[in-house]
Enzyme design. Structure first.
Site, PDB file in Angstrom:
ATOM      1  N   ARG A   1       0.839  -1.194   0.000  1.00  0.00           N
ATOM      2  CA  ARG A   1       0.000   0.000   0.000  1.00  0.00           C
ATOM      3  C   ARG A   1       0.876   1.246   0.000  1.00  0.00           C
ATOM      4  NH1 ARG A   1      -1.811   0.833   4.349  1.00  0.00           N
ATOM      5  NH2 ARG A   1      -1.149  -0.979   5.536  1.00  0.00           N
TER       6      ARG A   1
ATOM      7  N   TYR B   1      -1.562  -3.321  -6.713  1.00  0.00           N
ATOM      8  CA  TYR B   1      -1.280  -4.155  -5.542  1.00  0.00           C
ATOM      9  C   TYR B   1      -2.380  -4.113  -4.478  1.00  0.00           C
ATOM     10  CZ  TYR B   1       1.469  -7.026  -2.496  1.00  0.00           C
ATOM     11  OH  TYR B   1       1.901  -8.090  -1.753  1.00  0.00           O
TER      12      TYR B   1
ATOM     13  N   LYS C   1      -9.569  -2.332   1.814  1.00  0.00           N
ATOM     14  CA  LYS C   1      -9.331  -1.172   2.671  1.00  0.00           C
ATOM     15  C   LYS C   1     -10.149   0.042   2.229  1.00  0.00           C
ATOM     16  CE  LYS C   1      -6.217  -3.674   4.648  1.00  0.00           C
ATOM     17  NZ  LYS C   1      -6.290  -4.244   5.978  1.00  0.00           N
TER      18      LYS C   1
ATOM     19  N   HIS D   1     -10.470  -2.460  11.534  1.00  0.00           N
ATOM     20  CA  HIS D   1      -9.391  -3.324  11.031  1.00  0.00           C
ATOM     21  C   HIS D   1      -9.187  -4.465  12.037  1.00  0.00           C
ATOM     22  CE1 HIS D   1      -4.934  -3.474   9.479  1.00  0.00           C
ATOM     23  NE2 HIS D   1      -5.696  -4.329   8.829  1.00  0.00           N
TER      24      HIS D   1
ATOM     25  N   SER E   1      -1.247  -3.670  10.361  1.00  0.00           N
ATOM     26  CA  SER E   1      -0.915  -4.545   9.243  1.00  0.00           C
ATOM     27  C   SER E   1       0.339  -5.361   9.550  1.00  0.00           C
ATOM     28  CB  SER E   1      -0.674  -3.698   7.996  1.00  0.00           C
ATOM     29  OG  SER E   1      -1.834  -2.956   7.716  1.00  0.00           O
TER      30      SER E   1
ATOM     31  N   CYS F   1       0.820  -7.662  11.771  1.00  0.00           N
ATOM     32  CA  CYS F   1       1.100  -7.819  13.204  1.00  0.00           C
ATOM     33  C   CYS F   1       0.328  -8.973  13.828  1.00  0.00           C
ATOM     34  CB  CYS F   1       0.814  -6.519  13.941  1.00  0.00           C
ATOM     35  SG  CYS F   1       2.011  -5.242  13.541  1.00  0.00           S
TER      36      CYS F   1
ATOM     37  N   ASP G   1      -9.334  -9.845   8.902  1.00  0.00           N
ATOM     38  CA  ASP G   1      -8.812  -8.495   8.638  1.00  0.00           C
ATOM     39  C   ASP G   1      -9.791  -7.361   8.952  1.00  0.00           C
ATOM     40  OD1 ASP G   1      -6.411  -7.127   7.661  1.00  0.00           O
ATOM     41  OD2 ASP G   1      -7.647  -6.445   5.994  1.00  0.00           O
TER      42      ASP G   1
ATOM     43  N   ARG H   1       2.055 -12.314  -0.503  1.00  0.00           N
ATOM     44  CA  ARG H   1       0.751 -12.698   0.046  1.00  0.00           C
ATOM     45  C   ARG H   1       0.147 -13.903  -0.677  1.00  0.00           C
ATOM     46  NH1 ARG H   1      -1.647  -8.907   4.055  1.00  0.00           N
ATOM     47  NH2 ARG H   1       0.060  -7.431   4.361  1.00  0.00           N
TER      48      ARG H   1
END
Ligand code: GTP
Ligand code: SPV
Ligand code: MN
Length: 633
Positions: A78, A243, A252, A272, A294, A296, A320, A416
């Protein structure tokens, strides 16, 4: 990427509001063809075949229906500096930083874009003008795909309907995994007022033919990238990046940025957060949500396989994003608006996250992982022995032959997997429930190598909101930041706030003042404390995190005691009601007065510099109270 072979380029079946929108954007972007997606298996396979032929994806021979895409090395995460919310009124979105706005020197970032550590803002009309220029003819030589999709379960009163127009087939096949994408959505749209539909426009920003030195397999336009949101128009417009969070607009952009702004208006929460179901050894079930920044640990916690305490069961609803509403009985209920996982690959192994590893060997699209000559995926921390007898050669995410000696990772740290939620073997029975699951506890957390204990409980709702507001965490590869600086990341939402953080806090606080609500208790965890000498993690993490969830669970059922400290309630180590299931290094539960005094100073400075008069008094007084409690320590 050439156009779709059997394009459905008829407007039949499109609701008139969408048809107008599509026609307008076709006129602007000038694609050579367009295709209205139905979300079918056949359509998906045709797209994957075409992409494989063009070299956009490679099939992974060892698995069933799995593909790798590797990106332009400039488009790997991002881009927060170019992500912006556009409205008429600036204060609706950001507060003026005490230090003023940074002067924009990059000629490709609009001069009047206002950047702050809590999000960026620009005037709607000005931005639309700039976007009009970028999108003019931007899809020449490409196919425009129309993606109808739904965020949230079908027939849920909490779900939202959207359409994304994109010139990227990678986005189409990814959105089919990540969202409920189907032509049925068009029928639902017909019953809606056009303004209820979230409209998304995305382009890689490279019209064809091009003389730019771009990757033909991952076209993108990093110089001109802009990810823009218009909450007042229910619109998202994203240019230049292919991406993840930049291009898959449902995630998001819609579910958090537009979502949080809708949530504020409509009286709910878009967060989130993962959603997990936990059944204890006595068979009692509770649901938790957890917000970590993110990279974590959300996906890992959502799929936790308990180690250390027999009899626990964890089931997954989401990894998420959570949309949460208080129901008529005053219980907080959560749905997962997504339909898939876009999970961090590195670190995923049989021992850390066996559930995720099992699920990605079918119908998965990997991005920026490495590949072995045996046709398997490879990444740092996958747990296979690369020094073993059989040594397949490894092709890195940069498409180069890789070995450890190169001194750089084989897979990008933000590589990912993208897999449908239906492939998760520990899905909760209620994962698709239109009403959502009732939430008993909210867990905040971050990556803090020093000072923040393994677990603490907040004193009450208002204090819990303060705990969320004061979150900090080490930077990760999920965005463009370099290094591991500790960043403020309130509610793990810093990159995702759709409106002013001060009003966001007031919104959270408002639930504490309403009668008749069963407010979940609020906790803070930290799996990432390190030994300052060895630099090793002090806590085993992963499956053993159940031992912390167990303490939370037993707090909620009144079975675990706690000690009061200035920052909150921590497990009583000296009794068996502390963290059960093994040894706990005492350093994991230490509260240092000096550390927390410094932490208070940092928070005060951050709030003053970035939230100023928009900071609710309650948060100010929580900070004052924390300082007072510390002074008595
Ligand atoms: P986003 O998808 O970016 O929002 O990330 P996330 O919050 O879902 O993080 P994820 O679960 O994918 O974990 C990110 C990284 O942290 C991975 O490399 C994990 O292996 C690692 N990780 C997750 N949980 C733990 C833990 O309990 N201990 C340690 N040491 N590492 C963990
Ligand atoms: C995050 O960065 O929090 C993610 C990955 O979940 S992305 O979809 O790229 O935003
Ligand atoms: Mn995330």
């Amino acid at each position: 990427m050439e156009m779709f072979a059997h394009a459905n380029n008829s407007f039949d079946g499109l609701p008139s509001k969408i048809r107008e929108y599509v026609e307008e954007k076709i006129k602007l972007c000038q694609p050579s063809n367009f295709h209205v997606c139905d979300g079918s298996e056949k359509e998906n396979q045709q797209l994957l075949d075409a992409m494989e032929e063009a070299g956009v994806v490679r099939r992974l021979m060892k698995y069933k229906n799995c593909y790798i895409a590797t990106t332009d090395p400039r488009d790997v995460a991002r881009v927060e500096s170019r992500t912006v919310i556009c409205t008429k009124n600036m204060n609706d979105i950001i507060s003026i930083p005490a230090a003023g706005f940074p002067v924009i020197t990059d000629p490709n970032i609009p001069k009047n874009l206002k950047q702050t550590p809590l999000g960026n803002w620009m005037d709607t009309d000005e931005m639309l003008e700039i976007l009009e220029e970028r999108f003019d003819g931007c899809m020449r030589g490409r196919t425009l795909y129309v993606i109808p999709y739904m965020m949230g379960p079908y027939s849920s009163p909490y779900s939202k309907i959207a359409v994304e127009l994109t010139d990227s087939p990678y986005v189409v096949v990814s959105m089919r995994i990540m969202t409920r994408m189907s032509s049925n959505v068009f029928n639902e749209m017909k019953t809606l007022d056009g303004s209820d539909i979230v409209k998304c426009l995305h382009s890689v920003g490279v019209p064809l033919p091009t003389d730019k030195p771009i990757s033909p397999t991952w076209p993108c336009n990093p110089e001109k990238t802009l990810i823009t949101h218009f909450p007042e128009r229910n619109e998202i417009i994203s240019f230049g990046s292919n991406y993840g969070g930049n291009s898959l607009c449902g995630k998001k952009c819609l579910a958090l940025r537009i979502g949080s702004s809708l949530a504020k208006r409509e009286g709910w929460l878009a967060e989130h957060m993962l959603i997990m179901g936990v059944t204890n050894p006595e068979g009692i079930k509770k649901y938790f949500v957890a917000a970590f920044p993110s990279a974590c640990g959300k996906t890992n916690l959502a799929m936790l396989r308990p180690v250390g305490i027999p009899g626990y069961k964890v089931e997954c609803i989401g990894d998420d994003i959570a949309w949460m509403h208080f129901d008529e009985e005053g219980r907080l209920r959560a749905i997962n608006p997504e339909f898939g996982f876009f999970g961090v690959a590195p670190g995923t192994s049989k021992s850390t996250n066996p559930i995720a590893l099992d699920m990605v060997h079918e119908n998965t699209i990997f991005t920026n992982v490495a590949e072995t000559s045996d046709g398997e995926v490879y990444w740092e921390g996958i747990g296979t022995d690369i020094d073993g007898l059989h040594q397949p050669s490894i092709r890195s995410w940069k498409n180069k032959r890789w070995s450890v000696d190169l001194g750089e990772p084989a897979a990008h740290p933000n590589s990912r997997f993208c897999t449908s939620i239906e492939q998760c073997s520990i899905l909760d029975p209620e994962w698709n429930s239109p009403q959502g699951v009732p939430i008993d506890g909210i867990i905040f957390g971050g990556r803090r190598p020093v000072g923040v204990p393994l677990i603490y409980e907040s004193f009450n709702w208002q204090h819990g909101v303060f705990v969320g507001a004061s979150m900090r965490s080490e930077a990760t590869a999920a965005a463009e930041f370099k290094g591991k600086q500790i960043m403020h990341d309130p509610f793990a939402m810093r990159p995702f706030f759709g409106y002013n953080f001060g009003s966001y806090l007031s919104h959270w606080l408002s639930f504490g003042k309403k009668d008749g609500l069963h407010l979940p208790r609020i906790y803070h965890v930290n799996w990432f404390l390190k030994d300052s000498y060895t630099n090793e993690f002090l806590w085993p993490g992963f499956g053993e995190n159940i031992r912390v969830i167990d303490w939370i669970f037993r707090r909620l059922t009144g079975q675990a005691s706690a000690c009061k400290t200035p920052i909150g309630l921590v497990p009583d180590q000296s009794d068996s009601n502390g963290i059960r299931g093994g040894e706990v290094n005492p350093k994991l539960l230490e509260i240092s007065k000096d550390f927390w005094n410094d932490e208070c100073k940092a928070m005060r400075k951050y709030f003053e510099a970035n939230v100023s008069t928009n900071l609710p008094d309650e948060i100010q007084s929580e900070l004052n109270n924390l300082e007072k409690r510390l002074s008595l320590m």
